[in-house]
Design a protein around this motif. Structure first.
Motif, short mmCIF file in Angstrom:
data_model
loop_
_atom_site.label_atom_id
_atom_site.label_comp_id
_atom_site.label_asym_id
_atom_site.label_seq_id
_atom_site.Cartn_x
_atom_site.Cartn_y
_atom_site.Cartn_z
N SER A 311 16.79 -13.97 46.15
CA SER A 311 17.19 -12.75 46.84
C SER A 311 16.20 -12.43 47.96
N ALA A 312 16.62 -11.54 48.85
CA ALA A 312 15.76 -11.14 49.97
C ALA A 312 14.48 -10.48 49.46
N GLU A 313 14.60 -9.68 48.38
CA GLU A 313 13.42 -9.01 47.83
C GLU A 313 12.40 -10.02 47.32
N ALA A 314 12.89 -11.06 46.61
CA ALA A 314 11.97 -12.08 46.09
C ALA A 314 11.27 -12.81 47.22
N ARG A 315 11.98 -13.00 48.34
CA ARG A 315 11.38 -13.72 49.47
C ARG A 315 10.46 -12.84 50.30
N SER A 316 10.56 -11.52 50.09
CA SER A 316 9.74 -10.60 50.90
C SER A 316 8.32 -10.47 50.37
N SER A 317 8.12 -10.74 49.09
CA SER A 317 6.79 -10.60 48.49
C SER A 317 5.99 -11.88 48.74
N LYS A 318 4.79 -11.74 49.29
CA LYS A 318 4.03 -12.92 49.70
C LYS A 318 2.57 -12.85 49.26
N ILE A 319 2.00 -14.05 49.15
CA ILE A 319 0.57 -14.20 48.91
C ILE A 319 0.02 -15.02 50.08
N LYS A 320 -0.85 -14.44 50.87
CA LYS A 320 -1.40 -15.13 52.04
C LYS A 320 -0.28 -15.70 52.93
N ASP A 321 0.70 -14.84 53.23
CA ASP A 321 1.82 -15.20 54.10
C ASP A 321 2.72 -16.30 53.52
N MET A 322 2.63 -16.52 52.23
CA MET A 322 3.45 -17.55 51.56
C MET A 322 4.33 -16.88 50.51
N SER A 323 5.66 -17.00 50.67
CA SER A 323 6.57 -16.48 49.64
C SER A 323 6.77 -17.54 48.57
N ILE A 324 7.37 -17.15 47.44
CA ILE A 324 7.61 -18.12 46.38
C ILE A 324 8.62 -19.17 46.83
N ALA A 325 9.54 -18.80 47.72
CA ALA A 325 10.49 -19.78 48.26
C ALA A 325 9.76 -20.80 49.12
N ASP A 326 8.81 -20.33 49.92
CA ASP A 326 8.02 -21.24 50.75
C ASP A 326 7.20 -22.18 49.86
N ALA A 327 6.62 -21.64 48.79
CA ALA A 327 5.79 -22.45 47.90
C ALA A 327 6.61 -23.54 47.22
N CYS A 328 7.82 -23.19 46.78
CA CYS A 328 8.66 -24.17 46.08
C CYS A 328 9.20 -25.23 47.02
N ALA A 329 9.28 -24.92 48.33
CA ALA A 329 9.78 -25.88 49.30
C ALA A 329 8.70 -26.85 49.76
N LEU A 330 7.43 -26.49 49.52
CA LEU A 330 6.34 -27.35 49.93
C LEU A 330 6.33 -28.64 49.12
N GLN A 331 5.85 -29.72 49.74
CA GLN A 331 5.56 -30.93 48.98
C GLN A 331 4.48 -30.59 47.96
N ILE A 332 4.61 -31.07 46.73
CA ILE A 332 3.71 -30.65 45.65
C ILE A 332 2.26 -30.93 45.98
N SER A 333 1.97 -32.03 46.67
CA SER A 333 0.58 -32.31 47.05
C SER A 333 0.04 -31.22 47.97
N ASP A 334 0.89 -30.70 48.88
CA ASP A 334 0.47 -29.60 49.76
C ASP A 334 0.36 -28.29 48.99
N LEU A 335 1.27 -28.07 48.04
CA LEU A 335 1.20 -26.86 47.22
C LEU A 335 -0.08 -26.85 46.40
N ALA A 336 -0.48 -28.01 45.89
CA ALA A 336 -1.73 -28.10 45.11
C ALA A 336 -2.92 -27.69 45.97
N THR A 337 -2.91 -28.09 47.23
CA THR A 337 -3.99 -27.71 48.14
C THR A 337 -4.00 -26.20 48.37
N TRP A 338 -2.79 -25.61 48.55
CA TRP A 338 -2.69 -24.16 48.78
C TRP A 338 -3.19 -23.38 47.56
N VAL A 339 -2.74 -23.78 46.38
CA VAL A 339 -3.15 -23.09 45.16
C VAL A 339 -4.66 -23.25 44.95
N GLY A 340 -5.18 -24.43 45.33
CA GLY A 340 -6.62 -24.65 45.18
C GLY A 340 -7.44 -23.71 46.04
#
Length: 804
Positions: A311-340
């Motif tokens: 939903s739009a609400e879920a995509r509006s909430s962000k951590i360091k300009d990253m929404s959960i939709a953006d995080a799930c679309a990232l390649q996992i190796s890149d997501l690991a770097t972001w989470v790190g």
């Protein structure tokens, strides 16, 4: 004074617990096993090998792992066991020294359209918690970030019971914020249905207007519901319906109606189609249903959520300009770097667990995936490695890990990484049992069990048990082929044309332009995740370019669908000409010779066995006393063809049946052609009536290939046909591919096996890496040119393989 046994110099007996260092199997008889007895060392890596169908899975999965799971289940109370799957005790005399078994098999992950890599593991759940704690703006609990949870609001009066029979009505409200996109209901795609593919509007329902697979106007209950609902006139052409009739016919709400005295539910055709055909992912559909859906339904990315499912609400909430939709679309190796890079003490344990899981994905060679990748699109090898993720960081020791060909789908470059993971599990003090064909993995084994000597009835015995060096000199089929290396062709075939692919951009492909030659054997290769399947299936099969118009047959790794009543004879269509031959020879109906129809034994309904349900205990199956397991009525067995009754024919191996139907009184050309194809793909040892559920993965894929060989097609696309094949069987497969090409076919193979690469006429190598590091063609040419150039990872490994 008490003497210290450790210091007084006297020999002491080791503790009794240290004597249990073996898993002992005696008298195993599951499937084709013939009283197999083996002793497997604990805390060691044991590899089971042998030709496809030799009994490896029967020993490892159906005996050792199954008994371990059954004994664990028995530790629960009878009440709890009633909610668990019932497991029968394997056919074995003695099983000693078992430990808890964790099975990591190749069963594909669920094909539900809402199942993704993230939901199939714990990663998505941890991300939802992370965003619910740190996301700005704060929108709610973890459910607010779940695309499988819909938002719900309700209010009204509820009755509260008090003591002494008193009640009180109070007003209550309920609110739950979910993350599901309301437009696509969490699927990421919306569908538009072409009504002309559902029915012929010039006909009435009674005239058979429906063109939907399986919908017949004369007998199908679903059709009768529409015809007798009272909402439409069954004798009026659909194009003549009034606006009200058409609305009820297409979009009517569910309502109870009576059809032939039976209460059934009527609902509009569109919601009926959506529930019946579109509830499953396309990859999980049967071929004829998939063909209908491809023809009748247009899928498009949801415009509301842009395919993110959220939903739009879920995509509006962000951590360091990253929404959960953006995080799930990232390649996992890149997501690991972001989470790190996240550092928040309030969620430190969550971040630690999340980093560990993401690092495991990368370590196991799946860093190229994204969390929003649909689970149904993963190959069998990828699905198995996804299941491995949760075990890599486990603190458990003295556990038995059971793997089913963990190197399937892996490039030679990735096999070493998998071998390291298997050795690490062993070095933590675990017993690791691996069913495998690849010599690179067999070579690291502490202990080898080679089953055979043949397949099916010709297998089921232990041909060798010992070290790898002993296997090499042991004289078994595996030992003789262990160091086999295919050589490069001296002369390759000349192409007769080409399929042009232009601007391919599916998944990670980067506007790839490539010409796939026709009239030759072409191998598409590259590391796992480099874009091979995206190129072949996205452009050659599902694309819209020149290749899409070609007559293409695809033999992929999708599972064969069928119950325990299905067998090679029914799956290949062999049983139809056989039934007709029996019927013609005896002057009766063909339906009598079907164990699923009129000829079935009434006592067991054609199953051949009687099943007794024992609630929380394992059910018991006993041979039917009426038909003695033959599945047919006695009067049907009196009819003969060539001196054999129908049950005797179904018990024949394919090779014997090929001779039987090839000449003499039983000569049946249509049956003989099917049997010849089964022999060609190396399945001559199977019996015609063997249940599909007992076939190994390699056997099922070759059965599928044999079925497709009858189709009038110019282009064959095979997806890793060596999966599940023994070293000796690969040679036979290469001969089959040669025969296909020499008969005028074009064969395109997605493959990692070096023997197939060396045997190819043309190689297309993708890479150089996986995910966003791949998606490019890094080599096109002959195998000899690839070896000479050594410009890619594939070239280096192929050069080492052929000894160049």
């Amino acid at each position: 004074m008490t003497r210290n046994p450790r210091t007084d110099g006297r020999a002491t007996e080791p503790p009794a617990a240290d004597s249990h260092d073996l898993i002992r199997v005696h008298g195993a008889r599951e499937n084709n096993l013939k009283d197999v007895s083996v002793e497997l060392p604990k805390r060691r890596l044991t590899v089971f090998t042998g030709v496809s169908g030799s009994g490896k899975s029967s020993l490892v999965f159906n005996t050792i792992a199954a008994e371990s799971q059954r004994m664990i289940n028995e530790t629960y109370s009878a009440f709890v066991q009633g909610f668990m799957p019932t497991l029968a005790r394997p056919e074995v005399d003695v099983l000693e020294g078992l430990t808890t078994a964790i099975v990591v098999d190749q069963q594909r992950l669920g094909a539900d359209p809402r199942s993704t890599v993230g939901t199939a593991t714990d990663v998505n759940a941890m991300l939802r918690i992370l965003f619910s704690r740190l996301g700005e703006p704060h929108i709610g609990s973890p459910n607010a970030f779940a695309f499988n949870v819909a938002s719900v609001r309700a209010s009204g009066g509820i009755t509260v019971e008090r003591g002494a029979g008193r009640t009180k009505t109070v007003k209550a409200t309920f609110h739950r914020t979910g993350g599901m996109c309301v437009r696509c209901e969490g699927r990421g795609k919306v569908s538009d249905i072409d009504l002309t593919q559902l029915y012929d509007d010039s006909k009435s329902l009674s005239e058979g207007a429906f063109t939907i697979p399986g919908w017949k106007s004369d007998s199908q209950w679903t059709v009768q519901v529409y015809a007798q609902s009272g909402f439409v006139d069954p004798d009026k052409p659909i194009r003549a319906y009034t606006k009200k009739e058409l609305q009820a016919f297409l979009y009517g709400e569910p309502v109870k109606v009576k059809v032939n005295g039976v209460n059934l539910t009527y609902e509009g055709l569109i919601p009926k189609i959506q529930k019946s055909f579109l509830a499953k992912d396309r990859e999980g559909m049967q071929p004829h249903i998939r063909e209908f859906v491809d023809r009748a339904v247009t899928f498009a990315t949801c415009p509301e959520c842009d395919g993110t499912r959220l939903s739009a609400e879920a995509r509006s909430s962000k951590i360091k300009d990253m929404s959960i939709a953006d995080a799930c679309a990232l390649q996992i190796s890149d997501l690991a770097t972001w989470v790190g890079g996240l550092d928040e003490p309030s969620v430190a344990p969550l971040l630690t667990a999340l980093r560990r899981s993401l690092d495991s994905f990368v370590e196991i060679g799946l860093g190229y995936l994204s969390l929003d990748r649909p689970a149904g699109t993963l190959s069998g090898g990828e699905a198995q490695r996804v299941k491995m993720v949760r075990h890599l960081g486990s603190s458990l020791t003295d556990t038995t890990y059971v793997f089913d060909e963990p190197t399937i789908g892996l490039h030679p470059h990735d096999i070493q990484r998998m071998n390291d993971l298997l050795l690490r599990l062993r070095d933590k003090g675990n017993t690791v049992l691996v069913v495998e064909h690849k010599p690179e993995t067999i070579a690291i084994a502490d202990h080898v069990v080679d089953l055979g000597p043949g397949a099916g009835a010709a297998g089921g015995t232990v041909c060798f048990e010992g070290t790898v060096e002993g296997l090499r000199t042991g004289g078994t089929l595996t030992g003789r082929h262990f160091d086999d290396r295919a050589s490069l062709k001296e002369k390759v075939r000349e192409r007769t044309g080409a399929l042009e692919i232009r601007g391919a951009s599916t998944h990670n492909l980067r506007d790839v332009d490539v010409d796939v030659p026709l009239g030759v054997l072409t191998v598409v290769t590259g590391v796992a995740g480099s874009g091979k399947s995206s190129l072949v299936h996205g452009s050659l099969v599902g694309g819209s370019g020149a290749a899409a118009g070609a007559d293409v047959v695809v033999v992929d790794q999708g599972a064969i669908r069928g119950s325990r009543r299905s067998n090679p004879a029914t799956y290949t269509g062999l049983l139809d000409p056989v039934r007709k031959a029996f019927a013609k020879a005896n002057g009766v109906k063909p339906a009598l010779f079907s164990a699923n129809s009129e000829g079935a034994c009434p006592a067991c309904n054609g199953a051949g066995v009687i099943f007794t349900d024992l609630a929380m205990m394992a059910g018991v199956s006993t041979p039917c006393e009426e038909c003695e397991g033959k599945r047919f009525q006695p009067e049907v067995l009196a009819y003969r063809l060539g001196g054999r009754d129908i049950s005797e024919v179904l018990a024949m191996p394919v090779t014997e049946a090929e001779e039987f139907f090839g000449a003499g009184e039983a000569r049946t050309p249509a049956a003989h052609r099917v049997l010849t194809r089964l022999v060609d793909v190396g399945l001559g040892y199977l019996s015609l009536g063997q249940p599909l559920t007992t076939l190994s993965g390699g056997e099922r894929q070759r059965l599928k290939l044999a079925t497709h060989m009858s189709e009038k097609s110019g282009v064959y696309i095979l997806d890793e046909p060596t999966a599940g094949l023994h070293l000796a069987d690969v040679e036979q497969l290469l001969g089959l591919l040669d025969r296909l090409v020499d008969s005028g076919k074009s064969v395109i193979v997605v493959e990692h096996h070096q023997a197939v690469m060396a045997h190819a006429d043309w190689i297309i190598d993708l890479g150089p890496g996986a995910g966003h590091d791949g998606g490019r063609v890094v080599f096109e040419g002959t195998p000899a040119d690839l070896v000479a150039a050594r410009s890619t990872l594939t070239g280096e490994h192929l050069a080492a393989y052929v000894g160049a």
